[in-house]
Scaffold this motif. Sequence first.
Motif, short mmCIF file in Angstrom:
data_model
loop_
_atom_site.label_atom_id
_atom_site.label_comp_id
_atom_site.label_asym_id
_atom_site.label_seq_id
_atom_site.Cartn_x
_atom_site.Cartn_y
_atom_site.Cartn_z
N ARG A 50 8.76 11.13 49.79
CA ARG A 50 7.62 11.88 50.27
C ARG A 50 6.24 11.38 50.74
O ARG A 50 5.64 11.71 51.47
CB ARG A 50 7.18 13.04 49.13
CG ARG A 50 8.50 14.05 48.53
CD ARG A 50 8.07 14.75 47.59
NE ARG A 50 9.21 15.83 47.41
CZ ARG A 50 9.09 16.41 46.30
NH1 ARG A 50 8.19 16.53 45.56
NH2 ARG A 50 10.24 17.52 46.26
N GLU A 51 5.95 9.90 50.02
CA GLU A 51 4.98 9.20 50.40
C GLU A 51 4.99 8.49 51.69
O GLU A 51 4.30 7.67 52.12
CB GLU A 51 4.66 8.19 49.05
CG GLU A 51 4.17 8.84 47.91
CD GLU A 51 5.24 9.64 47.14
OE1 GLU A 51 6.39 9.12 47.38
OE2 GLU A 51 4.76 10.55 46.51
N GLY A 52 6.27 8.56 52.34
CA GLY A 52 6.55 7.68 53.73
C GLY A 52 6.97 6.38 53.35
O GLY A 52 7.11 5.54 54.20
N THR A 96 14.15 12.84 54.19
CA THR A 96 12.99 12.77 53.36
C THR A 96 13.59 13.17 51.84
O THR A 96 14.00 14.00 51.72
CB THR A 96 11.76 13.57 53.72
OG1 THR A 96 11.48 13.28 55.03
CG2 THR A 96 10.72 13.32 53.04
N VAL A 97 13.21 12.27 51.01
CA VAL A 97 13.42 12.53 49.75
C VAL A 97 12.44 12.62 48.41
O VAL A 97 11.47 11.89 48.72
CB VAL A 97 14.82 11.44 48.85
CG1 VAL A 97 15.97 11.43 50.13
CG2 VAL A 97 14.29 10.01 49.24
N ASP A 98 12.86 12.91 47.43
CA ASP A 98 11.80 12.97 46.19
C ASP A 98 12.44 11.86 45.54
O ASP A 98 13.20 12.14 44.49
CB ASP A 98 11.78 14.26 45.41
CG ASP A 98 10.53 14.08 44.52
OD1 ASP A 98 9.95 13.21 44.12
OD2 ASP A 98 10.90 15.00 43.48
N TRP A 99 12.01 10.55 45.78
CA TRP A 99 12.66 9.19 45.02
C TRP A 99 11.88 8.24 45.18
O TRP A 99 11.07 8.22 46.22
CB TRP A 99 13.98 9.10 45.71
CG TRP A 99 15.00 8.12 45.07
CD1 TRP A 99 15.19 6.85 44.97
CD2 TRP A 99 15.94 8.51 43.92
NE1 TRP A 99 16.11 6.55 44.25
CE2 TRP A 99 16.66 7.58 43.66
CE3 TRP A 99 16.12 9.95 43.38
CZ2 TRP A 99 17.72 7.65 42.56
CZ3 TRP A 99 17.15 10.05 42.57
CH2 TRP A 99 17.85 8.91 41.96
N GLN A 100 11.50 7.41 44.29
CA GLN A 100 10.61 6.30 44.27
C GLN A 100 11.58 4.90 44.72
O GLN A 100 12.63 4.73 44.10
CB GLN A 100 10.02 6.16 42.95
CG GLN A 100 8.99 7.48 42.85
CD GLN A 100 7.92 7.52 43.94
OE1 GLN A 100 7.25 6.52 44.59
NE2 GLN A 100 7.87 8.73 44.32
N ALA A 101 10.94 3.99 45.27
CA ALA A 101 11.47 2.79 45.40
C ALA A 101 11.77 1.92 44.25
O ALA A 101 12.95 1.17 44.24
CB ALA A 101 10.59 1.95 46.30
N ASP A 102 11.42 2.20 43.12
CA ASP A 102 11.64 1.58 41.86
C ASP A 102 12.54 2.15 40.84
O ASP A 102 12.88 1.69 39.89
CB ASP A 102 10.25 1.25 41.11
CG ASP A 102 9.58 2.37 40.80
OD1 ASP A 102 9.77 3.22 41.00
OD2 ASP A 102 8.58 2.20 39.92
#
Length: 187
Positions: free
Chosen positions: A127-129, A180-186
Amino acid sequence: MMPALEAVELPADAIEVGRIGDAWGIQGWFKVHAHSASPEALFSSKRWYLQASTRDALPFAGTLKLAIVEAKVHSSGVVAKAHDVPDRSSAEALRGTRIFVPRSSFPTPELDEYYWVDLIGLAVVNREGVALGQVSELLSAGPQTVLVLAFEAEGQPQERLIPFVAAYVDAVDLPGKRITVDWQADY
């Protein structure tokens, strides 16, 4: 005995959807090992394109066109009957061949449904690109599908797994080649 089939060019939009297995019965029917648990593409196309598998020694090279009379679910698999495959020995001669169908003959998916082949290669961002990777494959994990993303970290190839479910997937933009996903890189 190898059936007399027409040699053709493989369509530009051809997708491998399965392989021919053993003969089924004595009237030219054969078993099909579909690459998908939902083999609608096999049922919707009346033209299959065959190529020899690299591991099987078959009596042909190139691409052959097979006109399908009928394909149906039988037990837990798929069986098919084709023109020019009149008997068991003709069906046995096709064992191991790879089956391709044109992507254009796939049935239109329902809203918010996608063919796996259409998702492979798409870029995935949160979501943050932030770029999370590119879809390299999909896995069937029981009731859900999982996106396998390929990316590099510190110069090394890595994989990231994201469940392909509405709780994490915000949007799939096929023309824009992006998910586009609700997921973080960490994660």
